[in-house]
Scaffold this motif. Structure first.
Motif, PDB file in Angstrom:
ATOM      1  N   SER A 289      -2.598   5.200  10.558  1.00 62.31           N
ATOM      2  CA  SER A 289      -2.327   6.109   9.439  1.00 62.31           C
ATOM      3  C   SER A 289      -1.136   7.019   9.693  1.00 62.31           C
ATOM      4  CB  SER A 289      -3.565   6.942   9.126  1.00 62.31           C
ATOM      5  OG  SER A 289      -3.923   7.726  10.236  1.00 62.31           O
TER       6      SER A 289
ATOM      7  N   THR B 289      -1.170   0.463   2.675  1.00 62.29           N
ATOM      8  CA  THR B 289      -0.162   1.491   2.919  1.00 62.29           C
ATOM      9  C   THR B 289       0.690   1.664   1.658  1.00 62.29           C
ATOM     10  OG1 THR B 289       1.526  -0.012   3.795  1.00 62.29           O
ATOM     11  CG2 THR B 289      -0.040   0.924   5.386  1.00 62.29           C
TER      12      THR B 289
ATOM     13  N   HIS C  75      -6.632   4.398   2.274  1.00 61.81           N
ATOM     14  CA  HIS C  75      -5.263   4.665   2.717  1.00 61.81           C
ATOM     15  C   HIS C  75      -5.366   5.447   4.016  1.00 61.81           C
ATOM     16  CE1 HIS C  75      -4.066   3.326  -1.216  1.00 61.81           C
ATOM     17  NE2 HIS C  75      -4.757   4.304  -1.785  1.00 61.81           N
TER      18      HIS C  75
ATOM     19  N   ASP D  42       1.770   5.318   8.118  1.00 61.84           N
ATOM     20  CA  ASP D  42       1.823   5.132   6.666  1.00 61.84           C
ATOM     21  C   ASP D  42       2.704   6.255   6.149  1.00 61.84           C
ATOM     22  OD1 ASP D  42       1.477   4.887   3.940  1.00 61.84           O
ATOM     23  OD2 ASP D  42      -0.695   4.934   3.996  1.00 61.84           O
TER      24      ASP D  42
END
Length: 193
Positions: free
Chosen positions: A118, A185, A111, A121
């Motif tokens: 990121s 995500t 993740h 996300d």
């Protein structure tokens, strides 16, 4: 060579993750930090309901088209509420893959991959999906092969919308390369309803 007019996987991923409100979704609760990479095994698969039917959970998973550029791949996983009651999700979908013989592939689920961006996300947060509404997750991987080791592609994606729920198995070519790393995500509102 200069290419114009094409969309890269990064642009699509950024657009999907940054997109506004999807009809039918409400959010609440605090955001949590992305989890660290965790090697996973594929849950015991079940078959996906026939086209046009709704599972007992009231939520059905579907996949968009793969966007590929420079060895990177991205696809949108959409979870639609096909039931008649609000459906709750919070966090990341459970993801696994099976080969042609339906044997699990060894994957490392991450993740917050930098390529998936990121910072975009949204992380785990409670979302309510009203009947007819949907939420999305973006899956990213590379097909880079860095050794002479044989690579077995995935033929099916196994999606568990939320913990404790029955998995749904979708036909899907996953050309994961030798890394075996798949970035996922959290469920989020997306540009589609």
């Amino acid at each position: 060579m200069i290419c114009t007019g094409g969309r890269t996987a990064a642009a699509v991923v950024a657009a999907l993750v940054m997109a506004g409100l999807v009809s039918g979704c409400e959010e609440g609760g605090a955001e949590a930090a992305p989890a660290t990479p965790t090697p996973t095994t594929t849950p015991t698969p079940t078959t996906t309901p026939a086209q046009g039917t709704c599972p007992a959970s009231g939520a059905v998973a579907t996949l968009g088209e793969v966007d590929a550029a420079m060895g990177h791949r991205a696809v949108v996983l959409e979870l639609s509420n096909c039931g008649d009651k609000p459906y709750q999700v919070n966090g990341y979908p459970g993801i696994g893959a099976l080969d042609d013989d339906r044997d699990p592939l060894k994957l490392t689920i991450t993740h917050g991959n930098a390529y998936t961006d990121s910072s975009r996300d949204q992380g785990p947060k409670p979302l309510t999906v009203v009947p007819g509404g949907s939420v999305q997750s973006v899956l990213h991987w590379t097909n880079r092969v860095t050794s002479a080791e044989a690579v077995t592609p995935g033929a099916h994606l196994v999606v568990t919308p939320k913990e404790g729920e029955q998995a749904q198995t979708l036909p899907f070519l996953l050309d994961i390369g030798t890394s075996g790393e798949l970035d996922v995500t959290a469920w989020a509102r997306g540009p589609r309803s």
